[in-house]
Motif scaffolding. Structure first.
Motif, PDB file in Angstrom:
ATOM      1  N   PHE A 246       0.786  -1.235   0.000  1.00  0.00           N
ATOM      2  CA  PHE A 246       0.000   0.000   0.000  1.00  0.00           C
ATOM      3  C   PHE A 246       0.820   1.288   0.000  1.00  0.00           C
ATOM      4  O   PHE A 246       0.244   2.376  -0.049  1.00  0.00           O
ATOM      5  CB  PHE A 246      -0.948   0.011   1.208  1.00  0.00           C
ATOM      6  CG  PHE A 246      -1.965  -1.088   1.182  1.00  0.00           C
ATOM      7  CD1 PHE A 246      -2.997  -1.084   0.256  1.00  0.00           C
ATOM      8  CD2 PHE A 246      -1.871  -2.153   2.073  1.00  0.00           C
ATOM      9  CE1 PHE A 246      -3.931  -2.104   0.224  1.00  0.00           C
ATOM     10  CE2 PHE A 246      -2.811  -3.174   2.060  1.00  0.00           C
ATOM     11  CZ  PHE A 246      -3.842  -3.151   1.121  1.00  0.00           C
ATOM     12  N   THR A 247       2.145   1.193   0.079  1.00  0.00           N
ATOM     13  CA  THR A 247       2.984   2.388  -0.010  1.00  0.00           C
ATOM     14  C   THR A 247       4.004   2.177  -1.126  1.00  0.00           C
ATOM     15  O   THR A 247       4.064   1.105  -1.728  1.00  0.00           O
ATOM     16  CB  THR A 247       3.716   2.683   1.319  1.00  0.00           C
ATOM     17  OG1 THR A 247       4.749   1.710   1.533  1.00  0.00           O
ATOM     18  CG2 THR A 247       2.747   2.653   2.497  1.00  0.00           C
ATOM     19  N   ASP A 248       4.799   3.198  -1.358  1.00  0.00           N
ATOM     20  CA  ASP A 248       5.801   3.074  -2.419  1.00  0.00           C
ATOM     21  C   ASP A 248       7.149   2.597  -1.896  1.00  0.00           C
ATOM     22  O   ASP A 248       8.168   2.725  -2.571  1.00  0.00           O
ATOM     23  CB  ASP A 248       5.973   4.418  -3.141  1.00  0.00           C
ATOM     24  CG  ASP A 248       6.413   5.525  -2.196  1.00  0.00           C
ATOM     25  OD1 ASP A 248       6.507   5.265  -0.969  1.00  0.00           O
ATOM     26  OD2 ASP A 248       6.662   6.648  -2.671  1.00  0.00           O
ATOM     27  N   ILE A 249       7.152   2.037  -0.705  1.00  0.00           N
ATOM     28  CA  ILE A 249       8.398   1.523  -0.143  1.00  0.00           C
ATOM     29  C   ILE A 249       8.861   0.302  -0.934  1.00  0.00           C
ATOM     30  O   ILE A 249       8.040  -0.446  -1.489  1.00  0.00           O
ATOM     31  CB  ILE A 249       8.239   1.180   1.348  1.00  0.00           C
ATOM     32  CG1 ILE A 249       9.598   1.052   2.030  1.00  0.00           C
ATOM     33  CG2 ILE A 249       7.451  -0.099   1.541  1.00  0.00           C
ATOM     34  CD1 ILE A 249       9.533   1.089   3.533  1.00  0.00           C
ATOM     35  N   SER A 250      10.158   0.091  -0.985  1.00  0.00           N
ATOM     36  CA  SER A 250      10.735  -0.983  -1.788  1.00  0.00           C
ATOM     37  C   SER A 250      10.292  -2.371  -1.320  1.00  0.00           C
ATOM     38  O   SER A 250      10.226  -2.642  -0.122  1.00  0.00           O
ATOM     39  CB  SER A 250      12.261  -0.908  -1.737  1.00  0.00           C
ATOM     40  OG  SER A 250      12.841  -2.059  -2.307  1.00  0.00           O
ATOM     41  N   PRO A 251       9.991  -3.262  -2.258  1.00  0.00           N
ATOM     42  CA  PRO A 251       9.663  -4.653  -1.910  1.00  0.00           C
ATOM     43  C   PRO A 251      10.803  -5.357  -1.169  1.00  0.00           C
ATOM     44  O   PRO A 251      10.580  -6.401  -0.548  1.00  0.00           O
ATOM     45  CB  PRO A 251       9.409  -5.301  -3.274  1.00  0.00           C
ATOM     46  CG  PRO A 251       9.023  -4.180  -4.169  1.00  0.00           C
ATOM     47  CD  PRO A 251       9.838  -3.011  -3.702  1.00  0.00           C
ATOM     48  N   TRP A 252      12.002  -4.787  -1.249  1.00  0.00           N
ATOM     49  CA  TRP A 252      13.130  -5.382  -0.534  1.00  0.00           C
ATOM     50  C   TRP A 252      12.913  -5.385   0.979  1.00  0.00           C
ATOM     51  O   TRP A 252      13.596  -6.106   1.711  1.00  0.00           O
ATOM     52  CB  TRP A 252      14.422  -4.643  -0.865  1.00  0.00           C
ATOM     53  CG  TRP A 252      15.010  -5.071  -2.169  1.00  0.00           C
ATOM     54  CD1 TRP A 252      14.950  -4.416  -3.363  1.00  0.00           C
ATOM     55  CD2 TRP A 252      15.758  -6.267  -2.412  1.00  0.00           C
ATOM     56  NE1 TRP A 252      15.600  -5.123  -4.345  1.00  0.00           N
ATOM     57  CE2 TRP A 252      16.115  -6.276  -3.784  1.00  0.00           C
ATOM     58  CE3 TRP A 252      16.161  -7.345  -1.619  1.00  0.00           C
ATOM     59  CZ2 TRP A 252      16.836  -7.306  -4.370  1.00  0.00           C
ATOM     60  CZ3 TRP A 252      16.886  -8.385  -2.194  1.00  0.00           C
ATOM     61  CH2 TRP A 252      17.216  -8.355  -3.549  1.00  0.00           C
ATOM     62  N   LEU A 253      11.944  -4.599   1.460  1.00  0.00           N
ATOM     63  CA  LEU A 253      11.619  -4.613   2.887  1.00  0.00           C
ATOM     64  C   LEU A 253      11.191  -6.007   3.331  1.00  0.00           C
ATOM     65  O   LEU A 253      11.369  -6.390   4.489  1.00  0.00           O
ATOM     66  CB  LEU A 253      10.503  -3.598   3.175  1.00  0.00           C
ATOM     67  CG  LEU A 253      10.138  -3.369   4.653  1.00  0.00           C
ATOM     68  CD1 LEU A 253      11.279  -2.680   5.372  1.00  0.00           C
ATOM     69  CD2 LEU A 253       8.869  -2.540   4.771  1.00  0.00           C
ATOM     70  N   LEU A 254      10.659  -6.764   2.385  1.00  0.00           N
ATOM     71  CA  LEU A 254      10.157  -8.109   2.704  1.00  0.00           C
ATOM     72  C   LEU A 254      11.268  -9.074   3.098  1.00  0.00           C
ATOM     73  O   LEU A 254      10.981 -10.183   3.561  1.00  0.00           O
ATOM     74  CB  LEU A 254       9.384  -8.671   1.510  1.00  0.00           C
ATOM     75  CG  LEU A 254       8.100  -7.916   1.133  1.00  0.00           C
ATOM     76  CD1 LEU A 254       7.481  -8.526  -0.116  1.00  0.00           C
ATOM     77  CD2 LEU A 254       7.110  -7.938   2.287  1.00  0.00           C
ATOM     78  N   VAL A 255      12.516  -8.662   2.912  1.00  0.00           N
ATOM     79  CA  VAL A 255      13.619  -9.531   3.337  1.00  0.00           C
ATOM     80  C   VAL A 255      13.547  -9.800   4.833  1.00  0.00           C
ATOM     81  O   VAL A 255      14.073 -10.800   5.332  1.00  0.00           O
ATOM     82  CB  VAL A 255      14.981  -8.899   2.951  1.00  0.00           C
ATOM     83  CG1 VAL A 255      15.312  -7.715   3.854  1.00  0.00           C
ATOM     84  CG2 VAL A 255      16.093  -9.942   3.023  1.00  0.00           C
ATOM     85  N   ALA A 256      12.855  -8.921   5.578  1.00  0.00           N
ATOM     86  CA  ALA A 256      12.692  -9.116   7.024  1.00  0.00           C
ATOM     87  C   ALA A 256      11.934 -10.404   7.341  1.00  0.00           C
ATOM     88  O   ALA A 256      12.072 -10.961   8.433  1.00  0.00           O
ATOM     89  CB  ALA A 256      11.976  -7.921   7.634  1.00  0.00           C
TER      90      ALA A 256
END
Length: 307
Positions: A246-256
């Motif tokens: 829902f935001t423009d943050i990078s999908p790389w955040l999903l590495v968490a």
């Protein structure tokens, strides 16, 4: 040779006494928010390294001091003894004077104030006000006539101040403002910091109950408290997935999400157990969840900046 060996052992033991007093497994709850807040800011400005270091040291000192106040006041109230699990043990096991522990905590606070003065003069004087409030919360967490840790608000206060507030300060001193993204990203880390406190209260439930505490774990009971812990873990992971969607943050955040096995281990480690010593691995896994989750979030955000 024997004299030298004994001296080395004494020095090593002495160092470990003071190191354990800081409760090092909890210090990542200060390190991760400062790192994450600074990494988020890197997308908008060049990082001021001295400010980052000062903020990191101040946060670690306040956390360590809070742990020392915890050690002191729990001893004074007769809650800690030689068999107590999860404490530094400097007073009850190693013979350190209670006044020494208390004074060391205030010394750490004093150094943190000096670092805070530098941070405030370099960024904004409002940081001094907010930092002072954080220190008061750290002291009254176990100090004062009605400690926060003895109420149902321990998890909420620790999660909010060590998560949301520290992340926003770390972000603000670099950029000069607060953003909606910095707030949204701080939520799951705040939840996981609260989980550390909840896991501690689940472990200490029986002893805390006898001492008259009214923690969430006591009010809910062990089974429901473990269920709440699991729900909070799930919310943290769902939150970052929602941020990506829902935001423009990078999908790389999903590495968490790579850290997901750790909270599963934590929850399983609590189920069916009542002995505090048996639950220590579960509490350690909870603390590691916050560390790995927050670190991987920072890595994911950084990768997203350059890809």
């Amino acid at each position: 040779m024997n004299v030298q060996t004994n001296s080395t052992l004494q020095v090593d033991k002495g160092w470990r006494i003071w190191w354990n007093l800081t409760r090092p497994h909890t210090l990542t709850a200060s390190f991760v928010p400062v790192l994450l807040g600074t990494v988020i800011a890197a997308d908008s400005t060049n990082i001021h390294i001295p400010l980052f270091i000062a903020m990191l040291l101040a946060s670690l000192l306040i956390q360590a001091a809070t742990n020392m106040f915890n050690e002191y006041f729990d001893y004074k109230r007769g809650l800690d003894n030689e068999k107590s699990v999860g404490i530094g043990g400097a007073i009850v096991r190693n013979g350190v004077k209670p006044s020494t522990v208390l004074n060391l905590g205030f010394t750490f606070f004093g150094i943190a104030i000096l670092l805070g003065a530098y941070i405030s003069l370099t960024s904004s004087l409002w940081i001094a006000v907010i930092g002072f409030i954080c220190m008061l919360v750290g002291y009254f967490y176990t100090g004062g006539p009605k400690p926060i840790a003895y109420t149902p608000f321990g998890e909420l206060s620790s999660g909010f101040f060590m998560g949301v507030v520290i992340i926003q300060i770390s972000y603000f001193i670099q950029t000069g403002y607060i953003s909606s993204i910095s707030i949204l990203i701080s939520i799951p880390v705040s939840i996981l910091i609260g989980c550390i406190m909840l896991s501690n209260n689940i472990r200490d439930l029986d002893g805390d109950k006898k001492s008259g505490r009214k923690t969430i774990a006591i009010l809910l009971g062990r089974s429901y408290a473990i269920a709440l812990l699991a729900i909070l873990f799930i919310i943290s992971y769902i939150w970052i997935i929602a941020l990506v969607i829902f935001t423009d943050i990078s999908p790389w955040l999903l590495v968490a999400c790579v850290s997901a096995p750790m909270p599963i281990k934590a929850v399983r480690g609590f189920i069916g157990k009542s002995d505090p010593l048996q639950m220590m691995p579960a509490m350690v896994a909870t603390a590691k969840t916050n560390t790995i989750f927050g670190f991987l979030m920072s890595v994911g955000i950084m990768i997203g900046y350059y890809l």
